[in-house]
Design a protein around this motif. Sequence first.
Motif, PDB file in Angstrom:
ATOM      1  N   UNK A  16       9.688  12.802  60.197  1.00 46.62           N
ATOM      2  CA  UNK A  16      10.333  12.005  59.801  1.00 46.62           C
ATOM      3  C   UNK A  16       9.590  11.260  58.675  1.00 46.62           C
ATOM      4  N   UNK A  17       8.868  10.717  59.009  1.00 47.41           N
ATOM      5  CA  UNK A  17       7.718  10.272  57.546  1.00 47.41           C
ATOM      6  C   UNK A  17       7.224  11.401  56.551  1.00 47.41           C
ATOM      7  N   UNK A  18       6.522  12.422  56.757  1.00 52.40           N
ATOM      8  CA  UNK A  18       6.442  13.470  55.749  1.00 52.40           C
ATOM      9  C   UNK A  18       7.287  13.106  55.521  1.00 52.40           C
ATOM     10  N   UNK A 128       1.965   5.874  58.744  1.00 57.81           N
ATOM     11  CA  UNK A 128       2.159   6.950  58.457  1.00 57.81           C
ATOM     12  C   UNK A 128       3.543   6.934  57.938  1.00 57.81           C
ATOM     13  N   UNK A 129       4.767   6.349  59.300  1.00 59.58           N
ATOM     14  CA  UNK A 129       6.329   6.107  59.565  1.00 59.58           C
ATOM     15  C   UNK A 129       6.213   5.186  57.889  1.00 59.58           C
ATOM     16  N   UNK A 130       5.408   4.352  57.593  1.00 56.38           N
ATOM     17  CA  UNK A 130       5.236   3.064  56.349  1.00 56.38           C
ATOM     18  C   UNK A 130       5.019   3.528  54.920  1.00 56.38           C
ATOM     19  N   UNK A 131       4.378   4.678  54.944  1.00 61.23           N
ATOM     20  CA  UNK A 131       3.865   5.400  53.896  1.00 61.23           C
ATOM     21  C   UNK A 131       1.845   4.337  54.172  1.00 61.23           C
ATOM     22  N   UNK A 132       1.678   3.584  55.223  1.00 57.99           N
ATOM     23  CA  UNK A 132       0.540   3.293  55.388  1.00 57.99           C
ATOM     24  C   UNK A 132      -0.888   4.550  55.943  1.00 57.99           C
ATOM     25  N   UNK A 153      -2.555  17.458  50.448  1.00 60.51           N
ATOM     26  CA  UNK A 153      -1.370  17.357  49.433  1.00 60.51           C
ATOM     27  C   UNK A 153      -0.118  16.892  50.339  1.00 60.51           C
ATOM     28  N   UNK A 154       0.283  18.053  51.021  1.00 59.11           N
ATOM     29  CA  UNK A 154       1.127  16.708  52.399  1.00 59.11           C
ATOM     30  C   UNK A 154       0.565  15.464  52.618  1.00 59.11           C
ATOM     31  N   UNK A 155      -0.352  15.352  53.217  1.00 57.56           N
ATOM     32  CA  UNK A 155      -0.720  14.523  54.293  1.00 57.56           C
ATOM     33  C   UNK A 155      -0.457  12.886  53.384  1.00 57.56           C
ATOM     34  N   UNK A 156      -1.421  13.523  51.832  1.00 54.32           N
ATOM     35  CA  UNK A 156      -1.556  12.434  51.167  1.00 54.32           C
ATOM     36  C   UNK A 156      -0.159  11.746  50.866  1.00 54.32           C
TER      37      UNK A 156
END
Length: 282
Positions: A16-18, A128-132, A153-156
């Motif tokens: 979901x975060x991704x 990653x759930x908050x973009x950090x 690009x996926x993980x960025x």
Amino acid sequence: MQAARIAFIGGGNMAAALVEGLRKNQADDATHAPTLVVSDPSETRRELLTSLYGVLCSAENAEAIDSADLIVLAVKPNQIYSIAQEIATVLQPHQLVVSIAAGITIDALQRWLGGHAAVVRAMPNTPAMVGCGATGLYASPMLTPDQRNLAESLMRAVGLVQWVEREADIDAVTALSGSGPAYIFLVMEAMQAAAEDLGLPAETARLLTLETVYGAARLAMSADESPAQLRARVTSPNGTTERGIAALEQAGLRDAFAQALSAAHQRSIELGRELSAGEGGA
């Protein structure tokens, strides 16, 4: 992210975060927006993901990965073996597989996927759930430059990405950034409790702790100086900070963190051996 079809097997928090990160990127660059599809056995979860992000959802893994350029294995490590065996029969050579499961080696993934070559290991963390997020990546040497860029690009989409050149370094990444948020939460817990012991109300202690940790991290990210230099700059001779730092050093803070990372590193290695030898717990 270039235009692509990305399939997530498993619709949990990291998936979901991704998805959320990719959707935010899509708003900035709609012409290169990827098509996202998620497979998950839970109808409730599928409905939630569709309502929140507008993604395509399926109960069938094979249906989800059909025509996908990138397949993200976002399930628990002990589920990877059965999932890999299931999709191995329909996987196409050009499809890139990214696993975010701790401990599962490239060799094991390729073996379970029927010899599929295009595989990447990713070790993200919960911020990653908050973009950090902070993610370590290791790729099979057989990957093309375009496939490496696609995985990056996926993980960025959810934060910082660092490639490692040796697969063994993923265990160190797991010990540092993978488990690291929990170490910081423990430090925050201890700081708040100590502040309450000094007489501060619980909510005041909580908020001051949170903002102190957040502010220190932001300052460190924006500064050209090392953490050691930043610490020295705010530690006045004979001041309160110097006295507090001395107490932490005397209590063995550095050794405690060294032991924590060493223990987590060793456990990551053990998990890899156990899961690979036991065929994912199957």
